[in-house]
Design a protein around this motif. Structure first.
Motif, mmCIF file in Angstrom:
data_model
loop_
_atom_site.group_PDB
_atom_site.id
_atom_site.type_symbol
_atom_site.label_atom_id
_atom_site.label_comp_id
_atom_site.label_asym_id
_atom_site.label_seq_id
_atom_site.Cartn_x
_atom_site.Cartn_y
_atom_site.Cartn_z
ATOM 1 N N UNK A 1 23.074 50.814 60.229
ATOM 2 C CA UNK A 1 21.974 51.024 61.172
ATOM 3 C C UNK A 1 22.500 51.462 62.539
ATOM 4 N N UNK A 2 23.657 50.873 62.932
ATOM 5 C CA UNK A 2 24.251 51.242 64.214
ATOM 6 C C UNK A 2 24.601 52.727 64.225
ATOM 7 N N UNK A 3 25.132 53.222 63.102
ATOM 8 C CA UNK A 3 25.501 54.636 63.021
ATOM 9 C C UNK A 3 24.270 55.532 63.143
ATOM 10 N N UNK A 4 23.181 55.149 62.467
ATOM 11 C CA UNK A 4 21.945 55.937 62.552
ATOM 12 C C UNK A 4 21.419 55.933 63.985
ATOM 13 N N UNK A 5 21.475 54.764 64.645
ATOM 14 C CA UNK A 5 21.043 54.696 66.036
ATOM 15 C C UNK A 5 21.873 55.622 66.919
ATOM 16 N N UNK A 6 23.196 55.607 66.680
ATOM 17 C CA UNK A 6 24.077 56.464 67.465
ATOM 18 C C UNK A 6 23.741 57.941 67.249
ATOM 19 N N UNK A 7 23.533 58.321 65.994
ATOM 20 C CA UNK A 7 23.209 59.715 65.688
ATOM 21 C C UNK A 7 21.890 60.127 66.335
ATOM 22 N N UNK A 8 20.887 59.242 66.222
ATOM 23 C CA UNK A 8 19.590 59.564 66.808
ATOM 24 C C UNK A 8 19.689 59.675 68.327
ATOM 25 N N UNK A 9 20.457 58.791 68.936
ATOM 26 C CA UNK A 9 20.627 58.848 70.387
ATOM 27 C C UNK A 9 21.311 60.149 70.801
ATOM 28 N N UNK A 10 22.332 60.555 70.046
ATOM 29 C CA UNK A 10 23.028 61.810 70.348
ATOM 30 C C UNK A 10 22.089 63.006 70.210
ATOM 31 N N UNK A 11 21.274 63.003 69.140
ATOM 32 C CA UNK A 11 20.322 64.085 68.930
ATOM 33 C C UNK A 11 19.279 64.101 70.036
ATOM 34 N N UNK A 12 18.826 62.920 70.456
ATOM 35 C CA UNK A 12 17.806 62.821 71.492
ATOM 36 C C UNK A 12 18.301 63.412 72.815
ATOM 37 N N UNK A 13 19.521 63.036 73.210
ATOM 38 C CA UNK A 13 20.083 63.553 74.458
ATOM 39 C C UNK A 13 20.309 65.061 74.362
ATOM 40 N N UNK A 14 20.874 65.507 73.232
ATOM 41 C CA UNK A 14 21.097 66.937 73.040
ATOM 42 C C UNK A 14 19.780 67.711 73.057
ATOM 43 N N UNK A 15 18.731 67.107 72.493
ATOM 44 C CA UNK A 15 17.429 67.761 72.451
ATOM 45 C C UNK A 15 16.870 67.952 73.853
ATOM 46 N N UNK A 16 17.014 66.924 74.697
ATOM 47 C CA UNK A 16 16.484 67.003 76.059
ATOM 48 C C UNK A 16 17.227 68.062 76.866
#
Length: 481
Positions: A1-16
């Motif tokens: 779950x931690x890995x998925x959170x990290x990936x989503x956070x990275x995608x979120x920042x990159x998206x912004x």
């Protein structure tokens, strides 16, 4: 779950961060067009790539972990400490993961359907067609062995399929030599520009950033600009850039009536057009024809500004826009040759609209009808030279008001609403010396025209559509500056 959170956070920042850059591109695309239309597409591709690079993610975390300066193991510490930033995102991360998996399955199903159609491919059997195809590939500098020519009974429109092992497919029907040449030029141009690869890549971006509406818009923009670049390639190679109408008419005749819509597949580039898309592509070619002679200085300035905007704050980006406006304004004060014997000048007006200055004969077209409204039929609303418009402008027609004497101390304000709202028109003024000043609009448009010289002026709306009557309602008024 931690890995998925990290990936989503990275995608979120990159998206912004990438969406901010996409927004800058959106704001400046008109200015880029003045410099180099092909530069616009290259920058759009660059933005597409930036969506999958975690530059913003790394920058945010390094800023957050500024205290790590000089310590060892900084990368592992950054990753571990960032748990504090992501532990509240687990629900969104799960929803994102499920959505991405669903979109991947949808694309895989689409690929499977097209793969079944490819089972019916047979090599092109007509040697004259094969030789013509080889000739077109040679003209475009593409090795025809890299994209085989096949016939397929399962399709009814020409298309290129596949970005790893592409092939050009023709339906089982007869084409004239001219039709085949147009098909080959257009579709091989897509292969030359690697459009299918970037189209597929943009779909990957859309799936990864599925929560971001800008990513979905990006896919449509990639599709639109890839078609525009193919159009320009064909028109310029055939020396017919001034006759885009005949080119698009030829494309429309190649497509069955029930297939005149866009093909939304990441694996296919098909010779399909929707009415809205064809209008936009025709308008793009016209703008490109007007602006393609812009100086290299503006191209360099725009490129530098775009690169600067990608690495600065929103404040710096805003300042770049303002500075860029001045650069473009100065450069576009020069004349741009449109056709032999005619000149059209483009100026960026104070309201940001592109204003065209030319001789009225430069707007004349073969078969153009001119309708002049008598002075007495225009009703005065107020004492300030304020006039109503309720005009029906026929296809290939210029509708002109009566003439009125206006001085340089005044300005003309025109505001119209034109239906159908998806059709372009020219709204402008002309003086007694044959000079015309106009803007191009669609739907509602409003513009303030500066009076360059005291003279008698007429307001006009020109309908360049070949089959649609436009209904224009609104007003124009002469006011003191």
């Amino acid at each position: 779950m931690i890995l998925i959170n990290q990936l989503f956070f990275a995608v979120l920042i990159s998206s912004v961060t990438s969406t901010l850059l996409f927004f800058v591109w959106w704001l400046l695309r008109g200015f880029f067009m003045i410099a180099n239309a092909k530069l616009v597409y290259s920058m759009l591709r660059s933005i597409c790539i930036l969506y999958v690079l975690p530059i913003g993610y790394v920058a945010v975390l390094l800023t957050y972990q500024a205290g790590f300066r000089g310590k060892s193991g900084v990368w592992s510490l950054v990753f571990a400490r960032s748990k504090e930033l992501t532990n509240k995102l687990w629900l969104y991360a799960v929803l994102w993961t499920v959505t991405v998996i669903f979109l991947i399955a949808f694309q895989a199903l689409d690929r499977l359907q097209w793969r079944r159609k490819l089972a019916d491919n047979i090599p092109e059997y007509n040697q004259a067609t094969v030789k013509l195809y080889e000739s077109v590939c040679q003209r475009l500098g593409v090795a025809n062995r890299m994209m085989p020519l096949n016939r397929n009974v399962e399709i009814d429109i020409p298309c290129v399929i596949g970005w790893i092992r592409p092939r050009l497919l023709l339906p089982e029907r007869d084409y004239s030599r001219e039709e085949l040449e147009l098909i080959f030029l257009h579709e091989v141009s897509h292969h030359k520009h690697k459009d299918l690869g970037f189209k597929a890549f943009s779909v990957v971006v859309m799936m990864v950033h599925c929560f971001n509406p800008a990513a979905w818009i990006l896919v449509r923009k990639i599709n639109f600009w890839s078609e525009c670049m193919a159009d320009l390639e064909v028109l310029e190679m055939n020396g017919s850039l001034q006759n885009e109408k005949a080119y698009f008419d030829s494309i429309a005749k190649l497509i069955p009536d029930d297939k005149k819509k866009q093909v939304n597949s990441a694996f296919v580039s098909a010779l399909c057009i929707s009415r809205k898309m064809i209008d936009r592509r025709v308008d793009f070619v016209k703008k490109y024809r007007l602006m393609k002679s812009a100086g290299k200085l503006v191209t360099a300035a725009l490129g530098a500004a775009f690169i600067l905007a990608s690495g600065t704050t929103a404040y710096a980006s805003g300042k770049t826009v303002a500075d860029l406006h001045n650069v473009v304004y100065r450069d576009t004060e020069n004349y741009v040759n449109v056709e032999e014997g005619s000149t059209i000048r483009t100026v960026v007006a104070d309201d940001g609209m592109i204003e065209y200055h030319c001789r009225i004969e430069d707007l004349d077209r073969e078969g153009l009808k001119i309708v002049t409204m008598p002075d007495e039929e225009i009703s005065t609303i107020t004492a300030g030279f304020h006039y109503n418009m309720d005009w029906y402008v026929e296809p290939e027609c210029r509708f002109v008001s009566g003439s009125y004497y206006v001085t340089t101390s005044q300005k003309l304000c025109a505001s119209v609403t034109v239906s159908p709202t998806d059709k372009y028109y020219d709204l402008g003024i002309m003086d007694d010396n044959g000079n015309a000043y106009y803007v191009r609009g669609r739907g509602a448009a409003s513009h303030n025209f500066t009076i360059p010289k005291s003279s008698r002026y007429r307001v006009f709306i020109q309908n360049n559509n070949s089959s649609t009557t436009l209904h224009a309602t609104g007003y124009f008024v002469y006011e003191d500056k």
